[in-house]
Design a protein around this motif. Structure first.
Motif: not given
Length: 123
Positions: A82-92
């Motif tokens: 979830s942190l990888y996806l949050l950081a890469i795609f900026n999906i809060g």
């Protein structure tokens, strides 16, 4: 020995190194400082927990260690993923998933501690 956990630890370690290199070289100039720190946290937690997963893979057989191993796998996917996806795609909203991974990590550590305590009592 639990070969599935050793395999998953090896794959997780490989992916962790690849994600670390990708973050350091490919994302360094694309992410904000905050999101880069989030990404680094994901890599760090993944790498530490694949090491524990590898340890669990080679410890003597115990039912609770099997549960601990699956908790670690779930934690890596939910927390680091979830942190990888949050950081890469900026999906809060993905940040809402991260604590479930943290709980899975805590459960794994608690199970490992309980097994160690049980073994100590046998001595």
């Amino acid at each position: 020995m639990r070969p599935p956990f050793l395999f998953l630890a090896a794959v997780g370690g490989f992916i962790g190194v690849a994600m670390g290199a990708f973050g350091a070289h490919g994302l360094k100039h694309l992410l904000s400082e905050h999101l880069l720190e989030v990404y680094k946290t994901a890599v760090s937690y993944q790498m530490w927990h694949v090491l524990i997963l590898a340890l669990i893979a080679v410890l003597p057989e115990h039912k609770l260690l099997r549960w601990a191993g699956w908790c670690l796998v779930a934690g890596i996917v939910l927390f680091s993923g979830s942190l990888y996806l949050l950081a890469i795609f900026n999906i809060g909203w993905l940040g809402m998933i991260t604590p479930f991974g943290g709980l899975a990590f805590l459960a794994a550590w608690a199970l490992l501690a309980y097994v160690a305590w049980q073994k100590n009592q046998e001595l």
